[in-house]
Design an enzyme around this catalytic site. Structure first.
Site, PDB file in Angstrom:
ATOM      1  CG  HIS A 113      17.210  -4.885 -12.253  1.00 54.65           C
ATOM      2  ND1 HIS A 113      16.402  -5.395 -13.245  1.00 54.65           N
ATOM      3  CD2 HIS A 113      17.676  -5.952 -11.555  1.00 54.65           C
ATOM      4  CE1 HIS A 113      16.370  -6.726 -13.141  1.00 54.65           C
ATOM      5  NE2 HIS A 113      17.143  -7.096 -12.143  1.00 54.65           N
ATOM      6  CG  ASP A 241      19.979 -14.375 -11.762  1.00 56.08           C
ATOM      7  OD1 ASP A 241      20.205 -14.422 -12.975  1.00 56.08           O
ATOM      8  OD2 ASP A 241      19.729 -13.307 -11.163  1.00 56.08           O
TER       9      ASP A 241
HETATM   10 ZN    ZN Z   1      19.137 -11.448 -11.781  1.00 53.17          ZN
END
Ligand code: ZN
Ligand code: ZN
Length: 461
Positions: A113, A241
């Site tokens: 990110h 995830d």
């Molecule tokens: Zn993630």
């Protein structure tokens, strides 16, 4: 399952025991403890085909080749960040030197990110491990065409941002639909800038889908595009995830599904991203991926409650994914004949305004990005960035990036832009010039009236 050919796989294991966002935050030091136990218990490190490496640090210069850290690299990173990024670079060196065939950087903090400009932490990331690796591979090993496949449940928006105008990096991200999860981006119309159209590919997946749809996307979109693009190096941003037990995501992938994907993609390097089911998923997914990389049998790796993931995928949602795959294949097939002026407009520059939110540090950033549309190179790029931390005056900086394969005209214009921005110093507290073509990075700081230069090692060093 038949025993597959042994491979030599490198592993760096770095759980960063002294780095956490907060003691109760999901991105905390215990994240890899169970994985470590599982790998030891299974005796995986004793396998002759797996070689463990001690971690290494990346330099501030390697980071400045990718990021504009405000005010400077040292203020945005800890030693743990340097090690996480450095371990990926170390394994890449070992692959290129043919010590190993592939590698797995089981490291944290994660990075996907982190965007080009870094005012703070976003989505648990400060610097982008994969992006630093890409520019390192180019500078150190002369590798040009690289593919990054992001298999985290969250859109790899930082990696996308950094390579949005780079025609030599194919970035493919499949993730849970951004309307239902952080960071809220990664839709199929995000395809790259005018000079790099369709080298960014996003597949937002409706929540609840499992291995069946995961592999439909892999077989019908990811693998054909990679074959067609012919990268010299393949990186997997390996986020776990998407697992059916993950507390942050709502997908239903299994350890087996991840391992099959690893076998099919056959990346040179897998770099750990997210994954927050630290006990019920991470140890199994990480082990299965490691075995798949090493060409070992992973069919026995089975997480508790495996049967819960064996439901059939919702047919309407699957059909939606199939339509997206078809649409993207079409865009890919026709990308070279597309009239980019129709999409991006004409003129010497393409520009976009963006609002970027740093969820962990509560910073609101506004960006005006301009990229030179150049017939001879990917074009230089400027970013006017203003960050509001919610206290104190906003920080405004001006960033200029010269691509690795810049033409002389773009390089000269970029240096002019740097001089002009320095003259407008009352607007900006810092002005940065990142010249990847010469591996030279300049920072001008208004308050001190001083310029800092970072130069890469000379040949032979
Ligand atoms: Zn993630
Ligand atoms: Zn140019």
């Amino acid at each position: 399952m038949a025993v597959l050919k042994n491979k030599r796989t490198g592993l760096v294991f770095f759980p960063a025991f002294d780095w956490a966002i907060s003691p109760t935050h999901p991105e905390r030091e215990e994240r890899l403890l169970y994985t470590r136990d599982q790998i030891f218990e299974e005796g995986v490190l004793d396998l002759p085909c797996i070689r463990e490496y001690a971690p290494r640090l990346v330099t501030a210069h390697d980071i400045a080749r990718v990021h504009f850290c405000v005010p400077r690299v040292q203020s945005q990173v800890t030693e743990a960040h340097l090690i996480a990024a450095g371990s990926a670079a170390l394994l890449a060196d070992a692959v290129i030197n043919k010590e190993i065939i592939n590698g797995f950087a089981l490291v944290r903090p994660p990075g996907h990110h982190a965007m080009r400009v870094v005012h703070g932490n976003r989505g648990f990331c400060n610097i982008n491990n994969e992006a630093i690796l890409v520019e390192y591979l180019r500078r150190r090993h002369g590798i040009r065409r690289i593919a990054i496949v992001d298999s985290d449940v969250h859109h790899g928006d930082g990696t996308q941002d950094i390579f949005y105008h780079d025609p030599d990096v194919l970035f493919i991200s499949f993730h849970q639909d951004g309307r239902t999860i952080y960071p809220g981006t990664g839709f199929i119309n995000e395809l790259g800038g005018p000079g790099a159209y369709a080298t960014t590919i996003n597949i937002p997946l409706p929540p609840g889908l499992g291995d069946e749809t995961f592999h439909y996307v892999v077989d019908n979109l990811v693998l054909p595009l990679i074959r067609d693009f012919k990268p010299e190096f393949i990186i997997n941003s390996a986020g776990q995830d998407n697992h059916f037990t993950d507390p942050l995501g709502s997908m239903r992938f299994t350890a087996r599904g991840y391992a099959e994907f690893t076998r099919k993609l056959n990346p040179h390097l897998a770099v750990l991203e997210g994954g927050y089911a630290i006990e019920s998923a991470l140890p199994y997914v990480n082990l299965a991926i490691l075995l798949a990389l090493a060409g070992q049998d992973y069919s026995y790796v089975r997480e508790p409650d495996y049967r819960a993931a064996q439901l059939k995928d919702n047919p309407e949602r699957v059909a939606r994914v199939e339509r997206m795959v078809e649409q993207l294949l079409n865009i890919w097939a026709t990308r070279k004949n597309i009239d980019t002026e129709k999409i991006f407009g004409s003129g010497p520059f393409y520009q976009r305004r963006r609002q970027i939110y740093y969820d962990t540090d509560y910073i609101e950033e506004e960006q005006q990005e301009r990229v030179r549309i150049c017939p001879s190179c990917p074009g230089y790029l400027t970013i006017d960035s203003r960050a509001d931390r919610g206290y104190g005056p906003p920080v405004r900086v001006f960033c200029i990036s010269v691509p690795f394969a810049a033409c002389p005209a773009c390089q000269a214009e970029a240096y002019d832009a740097y001089v002009q921005a320095r003259e407008k110093m009352n607007q900006y507290s810092l002005v940065y010039l990142q010249d990847k073509s010469t591996d030279t990075f300049l920072t001008f700081e208004r308050e001190k009236g001083q310029e800092w230069i970072s130069e890469g090692p000379k040949a032979g060093e």
